[in-house]
Design a protein around this motif. Sequence first.
Motif, PDB file in Angstrom:
ATOM      1  N   SER A 184     -18.882  34.604  57.491  1.00  0.00           N
ATOM      2  CA  SER A 184     -19.839  34.418  56.384  1.00  0.00           C
ATOM      3  C   SER A 184     -19.242  34.918  55.073  1.00  0.00           C
ATOM      4  O   SER A 184     -18.205  35.604  55.065  1.00  0.00           O
ATOM      5  CB  SER A 184     -21.145  35.176  56.650  1.00  0.00           C
ATOM      6  OG  SER A 184     -20.951  36.575  56.505  1.00  0.00           O
ATOM      7  N   GLY A 185     -19.918  34.612  53.994  1.00  0.00           N
ATOM      8  CA  GLY A 185     -19.526  35.143  52.690  1.00  0.00           C
ATOM      9  C   GLY A 185     -19.683  36.653  52.653  1.00  0.00           C
ATOM     10  O   GLY A 185     -18.901  37.363  52.009  1.00  0.00           O
ATOM     11  N   THR A 186     -20.703  37.146  53.344  1.00  0.00           N
ATOM     12  CA  THR A 186     -20.958  38.592  53.356  1.00  0.00           C
ATOM     13  C   THR A 186     -19.839  39.339  54.084  1.00  0.00           C
ATOM     14  O   THR A 186     -19.329  40.351  53.585  1.00  0.00           O
ATOM     15  CB  THR A 186     -22.313  38.891  54.043  1.00  0.00           C
ATOM     16  OG1 THR A 186     -23.311  38.035  53.481  1.00  0.00           O
ATOM     17  CG2 THR A 186     -22.714  40.330  53.854  1.00  0.00           C
ATOM     18  N   LEU A 244     -16.710  39.536  52.069  1.00  0.00           N
ATOM     19  CA  LEU A 244     -16.734  40.632  51.091  1.00  0.00           C
ATOM     20  C   LEU A 244     -16.459  41.970  51.754  1.00  0.00           C
ATOM     21  O   LEU A 244     -15.678  42.786  51.259  1.00  0.00           O
ATOM     22  CB  LEU A 244     -18.107  40.680  50.391  1.00  0.00           C
ATOM     23  CG  LEU A 244     -18.369  39.582  49.359  1.00  0.00           C
ATOM     24  CD1 LEU A 244     -19.856  39.528  49.007  1.00  0.00           C
ATOM     25  CD2 LEU A 244     -17.535  39.822  48.100  1.00  0.00           C
ATOM     26  N   THR A 249     -27.277  39.621  41.282  1.00  0.00           N
ATOM     27  CA  THR A 249     -26.511  38.842  42.257  1.00  0.00           C
ATOM     28  C   THR A 249     -27.379  38.679  43.486  1.00  0.00           C
ATOM     29  O   THR A 249     -28.415  39.333  43.614  1.00  0.00           O
ATOM     30  CB  THR A 249     -25.180  39.548  42.634  1.00  0.00           C
ATOM     31  OG1 THR A 249     -24.473  38.748  43.593  1.00  0.00           O
ATOM     32  CG2 THR A 249     -25.411  40.929  43.228  1.00  0.00           C
ATOM     33  N   PHE A 250     -26.958  37.812  44.388  1.00  0.00           N
ATOM     34  CA  PHE A 250     -27.588  37.771  45.696  1.00  0.00           C
ATOM     35  C   PHE A 250     -27.258  39.096  46.386  1.00  0.00           C
ATOM     36  O   PHE A 250     -26.142  39.601  46.282  1.00  0.00           O
ATOM     37  CB  PHE A 250     -27.060  36.575  46.495  1.00  0.00           C
ATOM     38  CG  PHE A 250     -27.667  36.455  47.851  1.00  0.00           C
ATOM     39  CD1 PHE A 250     -29.034  36.340  48.006  1.00  0.00           C
ATOM     40  CD2 PHE A 250     -26.864  36.467  48.982  1.00  0.00           C
ATOM     41  CE1 PHE A 250     -29.604  36.233  49.266  1.00  0.00           C
ATOM     42  CE2 PHE A 250     -27.422  36.357  50.251  1.00  0.00           C
ATOM     43  CZ  PHE A 250     -28.792  36.244  50.385  1.00  0.00           C
ATOM     44  N   VAL A 255     -19.051  38.685  40.346  1.00  0.00           N
ATOM     45  CA  VAL A 255     -19.756  37.581  41.005  1.00  0.00           C
ATOM     46  C   VAL A 255     -19.768  36.377  40.065  1.00  0.00           C
ATOM     47  O   VAL A 255     -20.238  36.484  38.929  1.00  0.00           O
ATOM     48  CB  VAL A 255     -21.200  37.980  41.378  1.00  0.00           C
ATOM     49  CG1 VAL A 255     -21.931  36.802  42.010  1.00  0.00           C
ATOM     50  CG2 VAL A 255     -21.191  39.177  42.317  1.00  0.00           C
ATOM     51  N   ASP A 297     -16.444  37.552  44.142  1.00  0.00           N
ATOM     52  CA  ASP A 297     -17.445  36.915  44.986  1.00  0.00           C
ATOM     53  C   ASP A 297     -17.616  35.491  44.456  1.00  0.00           C
ATOM     54  O   ASP A 297     -18.337  35.256  43.494  1.00  0.00           O
ATOM     55  CB  ASP A 297     -18.758  37.702  44.946  1.00  0.00           C
ATOM     56  CG  ASP A 297     -19.824  37.097  45.847  1.00  0.00           C
ATOM     57  OD1 ASP A 297     -19.658  35.933  46.271  1.00  0.00           O
ATOM     58  OD2 ASP A 297     -20.836  37.780  46.113  1.00  0.00           O
ATOM     59  N   ALA A 339     -18.785  32.984  46.196  1.00  0.00           N
ATOM     60  CA  ALA A 339     -19.681  32.275  47.126  1.00  0.00           C
ATOM     61  C   ALA A 339     -20.353  31.080  46.460  1.00  0.00           C
ATOM     62  O   ALA A 339     -20.634  30.075  47.108  1.00  0.00           O
ATOM     63  CB  ALA A 339     -20.741  33.234  47.658  1.00  0.00           C
ATOM     64  N   CYS A 340     -20.635  31.221  45.156  1.00  0.00           N
ATOM     65  CA  CYS A 340     -21.327  30.152  44.417  1.00  0.00           C
ATOM     66  C   CYS A 340     -20.361  29.209  43.723  1.00  0.00           C
ATOM     67  O   CYS A 340     -20.808  28.253  43.096  1.00  0.00           O
ATOM     68  CB  CYS A 340     -22.200  30.735  43.302  1.00  0.00           C
ATOM     69  SG  CYS A 340     -23.333  32.012  43.745  1.00  0.00           S
ATOM     70  N   SER A 361     -18.455  31.241  50.521  1.00  0.00           N
ATOM     71  CA  SER A 361     -19.521  31.142  51.519  1.00  0.00           C
ATOM     72  C   SER A 361     -19.784  29.674  51.828  1.00  0.00           C
ATOM     73  O   SER A 361     -19.771  28.835  50.920  1.00  0.00           O
ATOM     74  CB  SER A 361     -20.806  31.778  50.996  1.00  0.00           C
ATOM     75  OG  SER A 361     -21.913  31.383  51.802  1.00  0.00           O
ATOM     76  N   ASN A 407     -22.653  28.964  53.642  1.00  0.00           N
ATOM     77  CA  ASN A 407     -24.051  28.990  54.052  1.00  0.00           C
ATOM     78  C   ASN A 407     -24.674  27.624  53.718  1.00  0.00           C
ATOM     79  O   ASN A 407     -24.135  26.879  52.904  1.00  0.00           O
ATOM     80  CB  ASN A 407     -24.759  30.116  53.287  1.00  0.00           C
ATOM     81  CG  ASN A 407     -26.112  30.423  53.855  1.00  0.00           C
ATOM     82  OD1 ASN A 407     -26.284  30.496  55.059  1.00  0.00           O
ATOM     83  ND2 ASN A 407     -27.097  30.583  52.985  1.00  0.00           N
ATOM     84  N   GLY A 411     -20.755  30.497  57.420  1.00  0.00           N
ATOM     85  CA  GLY A 411     -19.304  30.672  57.419  1.00  0.00           C
ATOM     86  C   GLY A 411     -18.828  31.121  56.060  1.00  0.00           C
ATOM     87  O   GLY A 411     -19.609  31.215  55.109  1.00  0.00           O
ATOM     88  N   TRP A 415     -32.719  35.628  41.542  1.00  0.00           N
ATOM     89  CA  TRP A 415     -32.637  36.847  42.348  1.00  0.00           C
ATOM     90  C   TRP A 415     -33.205  38.053  41.594  1.00  0.00           C
ATOM     91  O   TRP A 415     -33.083  38.140  40.374  1.00  0.00           O
ATOM     92  CB  TRP A 415     -31.174  37.116  42.705  1.00  0.00           C
ATOM     93  CG  TRP A 415     -30.583  36.019  43.522  1.00  0.00           C
ATOM     94  CD1 TRP A 415     -31.082  35.495  44.680  1.00  0.00           C
ATOM     95  CD2 TRP A 415     -29.370  35.296  43.253  1.00  0.00           C
ATOM     96  NE1 TRP A 415     -30.251  34.499  45.147  1.00  0.00           N
ATOM     97  CE2 TRP A 415     -29.200  34.356  44.295  1.00  0.00           C
ATOM     98  CE3 TRP A 415     -28.409  35.358  42.242  1.00  0.00           C
ATOM     99  CZ2 TRP A 415     -28.116  33.483  44.350  1.00  0.00           C
ATOM    100  CZ3 TRP A 415     -27.333  34.487  42.308  1.00  0.00           C
ATOM    101  CH2 TRP A 415     -27.198  33.569  43.347  1.00  0.00           C
TER     102      TRP A 415
HETATM  103  C1  LIG Z   1     -24.450  33.073  49.393  1.00  0.00           C
HETATM  104  C2  LIG Z   1     -23.930  34.249  48.699  1.00  0.00           C
HETATM  105  C3  LIG Z   1     -23.356  35.327  49.401  1.00  0.00           C
HETATM  106  C4  LIG Z   1     -23.418  35.467  50.892  1.00  0.00           C
HETATM  107  O1  LIG Z   1     -22.817  34.481  51.622  1.00  0.00           O
HETATM  108  P1  LIG Z   1     -23.257  34.284  53.158  1.00  0.00           P
HETATM  109  O2  LIG Z   1     -22.298  33.254  53.649  1.00  0.00           O
HETATM  110  O3  LIG Z   1     -24.667  33.804  53.154  1.00  0.00           O
HETATM  111  O4  LIG Z   1     -23.106  35.587  53.853  1.00  0.00           O
HETATM  112  C5  LIG Z   1     -22.797  36.357  48.681  1.00  0.00           C
HETATM  113  N1  LIG Z   1     -22.810  36.363  47.350  1.00  0.00           N
HETATM  114  C6  LIG Z   1     -23.359  35.375  46.637  1.00  0.00           C
HETATM  115  C7  LIG Z   1     -23.325  35.436  45.156  1.00  0.00           C
HETATM  116  C8  LIG Z   1     -23.953  34.291  47.285  1.00  0.00           C
HETATM  117  O5  LIG Z   1     -24.530  33.328  46.561  1.00  0.00           O
END
Ligand SMILES: *Cc1c(COP(=O)(O)O)cnc(C)c1O
Length: 386
Positions: free
Chosen positions: A63-65, A68, A89-90, A151, A177, A179-180, A201, A203, A213, A331
């Motif tokens: 995952s993205g988490t 990190l 941030t998320f 982020v 980060d 992820a986005c 990420s 997701n 993932g 968020w």
């Molecule tokens: C989606 C997201 C994550 C987490 O990713 P996951 O794959 O859901 O664990 C982390 N940071 C940001 C900014 C995100 O948008």
Amino acid sequence: MGISDIDADGPIPLCEPNLPGNEKQYVADAIESNWLSGGKYLNRFEKELAQFTGATYAVGISSGTTALQISLLLADVRPGDLVIVPDLTFVATANAVKHTGAEPILMDIDPGTWVMDLNLLKGFLEDSCYISNGCCYLKENNRQIRALVTVHLLGNMCDMRELLQIGADYQLKIIEDAACSLGSFQSGRHSGTFGFTGTLSFNSNKIITTGGGGAILTNDEAVARKARHLITQAKSHPVEYFHDLVGYNFRLVNPLAAIGAAQMELLDEFIRVKKDIAEYYRTNLPDTGIRFQKITDHTTSNCWHPALLIRGSRELVAFLAERKIESRPLWRPVHELPAYQNDIFITENNHSVKVSEAGIMLPCSTSVTPRQLERVCKTIALFLTQ
Ligand SMILES: *Cc1c(COP(=O)(O)O)cnc(C)c1O
């Protein structure tokens, strides 16, 4: 944009996954091959991610988490350390810091770009921190600040050249980060490839998905190797069950990577559609009473998730929901969440609070139709006139 309107007045989802390509075929192939943990789709997906982003290495992960969390561990973040994180941030960004036993320092955002305010950051480092033996410490409690996670919020980025300079001046490892921001670039360089590592990420709401993932991007061969080692139980002998560290089981599995490999074939098209959607909102929503995210100079956002600031954002979410249009508030600032109330929040003007309160995320599925977008804009215009 999507081809046909099945139901012009039907529900408009926020941000749906879109799997119209070879996803099914590749997953079936992965299953038939009997390669379920590792396998050719994982290798292919990683290779294509590296190619697309220009990173030397991409390591698939659960995952993205976890991407990190592992990045922070590779940056040598230890229990009791401090890590600077933006306050808007998320929550996963801050959670990953806590998962390592470190604590976040929550840094306020710029009110225009909604990413970390680098002037505030510089002031904080100058006034409240000191360097000793090449390490950065917080004056207040002499705890070491080991890293900073930036982020790329909703696809936008802070000025990475300036951030890397700050990182070098204060001996902070910079983790991105991203992820986005798969598909976002600054000065021609892909997000997630500037820092120590970048994390992606997949997701189901992200620009491409594997259900769940992520990936770690890095240009450092040793970092990539250590990441692979840590996420596969730190097994250091090919046959014997000998593990030289406390490892993790954080792999991305082959059938999910097969979905990812199929999604990679669509990524350019998805980015194009996301940009069209953002452009549609910018040109078709009323000019007054609405503020969009300002994109940082020299940055091309992937426009993953259009959002805007508006007075009465929560009422607008409800107003849209009554008309079967799904939206979401932006968020909540991390410092407002129960698990983070005792953490340090650095701010002058509470911008994260204001942006969060006024923020609303708009529908942006890559399968959205022009008529659906028109309906969203007309409904927001109606909200503004009442
Ligand atoms: C989606 C997201 C994550 C987490 O990713 P996951 O794959 O859901 O664990 C982390 N940071 C940001 C900014 C995100 O948008």
